[in-house]
Write a protein that holds these residues in place. Sequence first.
Motif, PDB file in Angstrom:
ATOM      1  N   THR A  13       1.085 -57.345  -8.537  1.00  0.00           N
ATOM      2  CA  THR A  13       0.983 -57.065  -9.969  1.00  0.00           C
ATOM      3  C   THR A  13       0.901 -58.375 -10.757  1.00  0.00           C
ATOM      4  O   THR A  13       0.925 -59.473 -10.178  1.00  0.00           O
ATOM      5  CB  THR A  13       2.207 -56.271 -10.460  1.00  0.00           C
ATOM      6  OG1 THR A  13       3.359 -57.129 -10.371  1.00  0.00           O
ATOM      7  CG2 THR A  13       2.432 -55.007  -9.638  1.00  0.00           C
ATOM      8  N   HIS A  14       0.864 -58.218 -12.059  1.00  0.00           N
ATOM      9  CA  HIS A  14       0.851 -59.353 -12.990  1.00  0.00           C
ATOM     10  C   HIS A  14       1.967 -60.350 -12.666  1.00  0.00           C
ATOM     11  O   HIS A  14       1.747 -61.560 -12.680  1.00  0.00           O
ATOM     12  CB  HIS A  14       0.982 -58.791 -14.413  1.00  0.00           C
ATOM     13  CG  HIS A  14       1.382 -59.784 -15.442  1.00  0.00           C
ATOM     14  ND1 HIS A  14       0.499 -60.707 -15.955  1.00  0.00           N
ATOM     15  CD2 HIS A  14       2.566 -59.990 -16.062  1.00  0.00           C
ATOM     16  CE1 HIS A  14       1.137 -61.455 -16.858  1.00  0.00           C
ATOM     17  NE2 HIS A  14       2.374 -61.036 -16.945  1.00  0.00           N
ATOM     18  N   ALA A  15       3.160 -59.854 -12.360  1.00  0.00           N
ATOM     19  CA  ALA A  15       4.303 -60.730 -12.093  1.00  0.00           C
ATOM     20  C   ALA A  15       4.090 -61.590 -10.850  1.00  0.00           C
ATOM     21  O   ALA A  15       4.701 -62.656 -10.719  1.00  0.00           O
ATOM     22  CB  ALA A  15       5.575 -59.893 -11.937  1.00  0.00           C
ATOM     23  N   ASP A  16       3.216 -61.156  -9.955  1.00  0.00           N
ATOM     24  CA  ASP A  16       2.977 -61.880  -8.700  1.00  0.00           C
ATOM     25  C   ASP A  16       1.897 -62.955  -8.813  1.00  0.00           C
ATOM     26  O   ASP A  16       1.668 -63.694  -7.847  1.00  0.00           O
ATOM     27  CB  ASP A  16       2.547 -60.890  -7.609  1.00  0.00           C
ATOM     28  CG  ASP A  16       3.589 -59.823  -7.343  1.00  0.00           C
ATOM     29  OD1 ASP A  16       4.763 -60.179  -7.142  1.00  0.00           O
ATOM     30  OD2 ASP A  16       3.214 -58.632  -7.347  1.00  0.00           O
ATOM     31  N   LEU A  17       1.208 -63.021  -9.940  1.00  0.00           N
ATOM     32  CA  LEU A  17       0.056 -63.917 -10.044  1.00  0.00           C
ATOM     33  C   LEU A  17       0.347 -65.356  -9.617  1.00  0.00           C
ATOM     34  O   LEU A  17      -0.448 -65.931  -8.872  1.00  0.00           O
ATOM     35  CB  LEU A  17      -0.562 -63.890 -11.450  1.00  0.00           C
ATOM     36  CG  LEU A  17      -1.850 -64.693 -11.564  1.00  0.00           C
ATOM     37  CD1 LEU A  17      -2.935 -64.148 -10.640  1.00  0.00           C
ATOM     38  CD2 LEU A  17      -2.338 -64.725 -12.999  1.00  0.00           C
ATOM     39  N   PRO A  18       1.457 -65.981 -10.046  1.00  0.00           N
ATOM     40  CA  PRO A  18       1.679 -67.365  -9.592  1.00  0.00           C
ATOM     41  C   PRO A  18       1.697 -67.508  -8.066  1.00  0.00           C
ATOM     42  O   PRO A  18       1.229 -68.510  -7.532  1.00  0.00           O
ATOM     43  CB  PRO A  18       3.040 -67.721 -10.198  1.00  0.00           C
ATOM     44  CG  PRO A  18       3.155 -66.839 -11.405  1.00  0.00           C
ATOM     45  CD  PRO A  18       2.488 -65.542 -10.998  1.00  0.00           C
TER      46      PRO A  18
END
Length: 175
Positions: A13-18
């Motif tokens: 998800t968005h939170a995993d991008l890094p």
Amino acid sequence: METALMVDVRRFTHADLPAIRQALIDVHADAYTDAMDHEFNQRFPWFVDHWGGNPEFDCVIAFDGDSPVGFAYGAPASAHREWWREHMEAPPRSRTFAYSELAVRTGYRKTGLAQHLTRELLDARAEDLAVLLVDTEHPRVQALYESWGFSKVGERQPFPDSPLFAVMLAELPLL
């Protein structure tokens, strides 16, 4: 459809991008190695940040062991910003998932992985439709998406330096 490969497909998800950003960039660079001289393809990191910055970003990545070998991602289309509707006389009233990107490393092509990733991404979506763009210079890719249930509804060039794309739409879930 099951892929002939033994891969592990994981959802992000968005939170995993890094944590996944570089994997997406690396797989894309391998998948599009013959087209990376084109300036439009060199901007892929910007597209990763743009799509990944969406709070509803959804991404699946296939891993062979610890190595990422393919991915698919997108996000729900924003209300009143569903640009694909301009290509239809009577567009359906429905929620749309914008399927932004699919990439498979060159050594994993023609294994069923692209369809497997597409289904993993889209089968979990609650939207009614999925929309994507396919370079009109790649009719075999367009035919592949058509075999999965997508139909061409128009053409679009979203950026002055981008290719001309076929706008393709499919009802969800895919058949």
